[in-house]
Design a protein around this motif. Structure first.
Motif, short mmCIF file in Angstrom:
data_model
loop_
_atom_site.label_atom_id
_atom_site.label_comp_id
_atom_site.label_asym_id
_atom_site.label_seq_id
_atom_site.Cartn_x
_atom_site.Cartn_y
_atom_site.Cartn_z
N GLY A 193 0.81 -1.21 0.00
CA GLY A 193 0.00 0.00 0.00
C GLY A 193 0.84 1.25 0.00
N TYR A 194 1.95 1.22 0.74
CA TYR A 194 2.82 2.40 0.83
C TYR A 194 3.54 2.64 -0.49
N ARG A 195 3.99 1.57 -1.12
CA ARG A 195 4.76 1.72 -2.36
C ARG A 195 3.88 2.03 -3.57
N THR A 196 2.70 1.46 -3.62
CA THR A 196 1.86 1.62 -4.81
C THR A 196 0.68 2.55 -4.60
N GLY A 197 0.28 2.76 -3.35
CA GLY A 197 -0.86 3.63 -3.08
C GLY A 197 -2.21 2.95 -3.19
N ILE A 198 -2.24 1.61 -3.37
CA ILE A 198 -3.51 0.91 -3.53
C ILE A 198 -4.10 0.56 -2.16
N PRO A 199 -5.45 0.47 -2.06
CA PRO A 199 -6.08 0.06 -0.80
C PRO A 199 -6.13 -1.45 -0.65
N TYR A 200 -6.55 -1.90 0.51
CA TYR A 200 -6.61 -3.32 0.83
C TYR A 200 -7.50 -4.10 -0.12
N VAL A 201 -8.67 -3.55 -0.49
CA VAL A 201 -9.60 -4.29 -1.35
C VAL A 201 -9.01 -4.55 -2.73
N VAL A 202 -8.10 -3.70 -3.18
CA VAL A 202 -7.43 -3.92 -4.46
C VAL A 202 -6.24 -4.87 -4.27
N GLN A 203 -5.56 -4.76 -3.15
CA GLN A 203 -4.45 -5.67 -2.84
C GLN A 203 -4.93 -7.12 -2.85
N LEU A 204 -6.15 -7.36 -2.35
CA LEU A 204 -6.69 -8.72 -2.29
C LEU A 204 -6.76 -9.39 -3.66
N ARG A 205 -6.95 -8.59 -4.71
CA ARG A 205 -7.09 -9.14 -6.06
C ARG A 205 -5.84 -9.88 -6.49
N MET A 206 -4.69 -9.48 -5.99
CA MET A 206 -3.43 -10.10 -6.37
C MET A 206 -3.42 -11.58 -6.03
N SER A 207 -4.02 -11.94 -4.91
CA SER A 207 -4.04 -13.33 -4.46
C SER A 207 -5.34 -14.04 -4.77
N PHE A 208 -6.46 -13.36 -4.53
CA PHE A 208 -7.77 -14.01 -4.62
C PHE A 208 -8.47 -13.79 -5.96
#
Length: 473
Positions: free
Chosen positions: A97-112
């Motif tokens: 989140g710090y490096r890319t500025g994305i929120p948690y709900v978008v981060q989840l897409r990477m795995s799920f």
């Protein structure tokens, strides 16, 4: 093509091209210019979140029927271990989140995956809404006590106070992290001063009995010791799971080590003081309810106002950090709703969660079961996220792909779903150690599934197992 984003390389240009059309601004990657939270404000934010009645109750729970389960040394050792683990997970999971500025709900897409992230995001969002309503009802109850004293008993309506407090919180949350920044700074200062005063009173008047019942107690280095660490971790599990929601607001240029310090130090201060006072109150009075214990320890006709104000401020502080932003982002993503509309919906859903039912003795077991069920999934989810980012993708991610509904992360990743369920199932086998069991089992399961199962899965593309995939575009 994957892109490794270094800590200083924040996305700063052409946001519309990165996220595509129809995405609300609140979910777009945060640019350097849009990050307004400095290190001091960030530190106070976590102090404000930590100094609340719930954490004090955790400290008081160490004393059962006048007997301390852990002595002061065991308590502090367990706390430091837990805080060290929490800070480590925070610093690791906040990095994307710090490096890319994305929120948690978008981060989840990477795995799920895009569709798979719906379930995992709801596992964070729904409990937050329930706790939002619960904390607000507790705060409304305390606000009603203040109103009764001020009006000499003329006014007495908890529900109206609950609604008023909820409307205030909705109004504050409309301003996003701008409001959180100053609310938490004020709340943490007021509450810390109050707690320091209580600490002084306890030392001056009850030091002997506290030393006898808690400081020099036999305690245990066995299961109660480790169970306390797990309870400690459980209190923060939901928050560091969505660490990206907070770190994306933090000003750029802060190293990973310094950010780790920004988690460790406020948690030590906040939890250290609240846990200590909770245990001291229970030792001095034999009462595990801090509110009732306060009234006995501090002999003052205005104690009700003091305690009630503490509860109100603490409830608002916790909600502003932990229970408003995460579900708002979930609603924004799933409904394509604007941020301010989603904030209002989140507040209304909390109003409709019937929190007055949750505080009744008859429903206490049901609430405990609810906590147990959703907490069992939080450890597995954070384990999957960390393994995905650090081990499988080596901290490399094409942010634009995460925002494409029909892109490389479309659909759902069966490996992540199965690993989460396996980890949660294992967690239920030993409740006292549920969180750590879920983390370890889900992590191992996810690596094995990604390597050996679903050979044609597109989610292997860009990972260390890409060569094992039978159909890589």
């Amino acid at each position: 093509m994957t892109v490794k984003l270094e800590s200083s390389a924040i996305i700063e240009t052409n946001i519309q091209e990165v996220v595509g059309a129809g995405m609300d601004d609140s979910l777009k990657p945060k640019t350097k210019e849009n990050r307004t939270v400095g290190p001091i404000s960030y530190l106070f934010m976590w102090i404000g979140d930590g100094v609340n009645l719930g954490n004090m109750t955790l400290g008081a729970s160490l004393v059962v029927a006048g007997v301390a389960m852990l002595n002061i040394y065991q308590t502090f050792v367990a706390a430091i271990i837990a805080i060290g683990i929490i800070s480590t997970f925070f610093a690791l999971n906040d990095r994307v989140g710090y490096r890319t500025g994305i929120p948690y709900v978008v981060q989840l897409r990477m795995s799920f995956g895009v569709k798979g992230s719906v379930v995992s995001s709801l596992l964070r969002g729904v409990p937050a809404i329930v706790w939002y309503g619960f904390q607000s009802w507790i705060g409304g109850t305390a606000l009603n006590e203040i109103a009764k004293i001020v009006t000499s008993g003329t006014f007495d309506n908890i529900f109206i106070c609950f609604v008023v407090l909820q409307l205030i919180q909705i109004g504050l949350s409309l301003y996003g992290f701008h409001a959180i920044k100053w609310v938490e700074s004020l709340a943490s200062l007021v509450i810390m001063l109050a707690l320091v005063y209580v600490f002084g009173v306890l030392l001056a008047s009850h030091s002997t009995v506290i030393a006898e019942k808690w400081v020099h107690a036999k305690g245990s280095w066995g299961l109660p010791f480790f169970a306390f660490i797990m309870m400690f971790l459980g209190n923060y599990a939901a928050i560091f799971l969505s660490a990206a929601d907070y770190s994306r607001e933090l000003k750029s240029g802060i190293s990973d080590t310094k950010r780790g310090f920004l988690y460790f130090s406020p948690i030590v201060i906040a939890y250290g003081l609240t846990l200590t006072i909770g245990a001291m109150l229970a030792s001095a009075t034999g009462i595990s309810n801090p509110v009732k214990a306060f009234a006995i320890v501090v002999d003052n006709p205005y104690i009700t106002i003091f305690v009630s104000a503490f509860i109100v401020v603490g409830a608002v502080a916790v909600n502003m950090v932990a229970n408003i932003i995460p579900p708002t982002y979930v609603i924004t993503l799933l409904t394509k709703m604007k941020y301010k509309s989603a904030v209002i919906i989140t507040g209304l859903l909390a109003l409709c969660s019937f929190p007055w039912v949750l505080v009744q003795d008859s429903s206490a077991k049901g609430l405990g079961l609810f906590i147990l069920i959703y907490s069992a999934f939080l450890g597995p989810i954070v384990s999957i996220l960390l393994i995905e980012y650090y081990i499988l993708r080596k901290q490399k991610v094409n942010v634009a792909d995460l925002y494409e509904d029909d892109g490389p992360f479309s659909g759902y990743n069966p490996c992540a779903i199965l690993a989460m369920l396996i980890g949660a199932g294992a967690a239920f086998m030993k409740v006292e150690l549920a969180w750590i069991i879920g983390v370890v089992v889900a992590g191992i399961a996810y690596i094995l599934l990604m390597k050996f199962a679903f050979k044609d899965s597109k989610f292997k593309k860009g990972t260390i197992f890409e060569k094992d995939s039978a159909s890589v575009d």
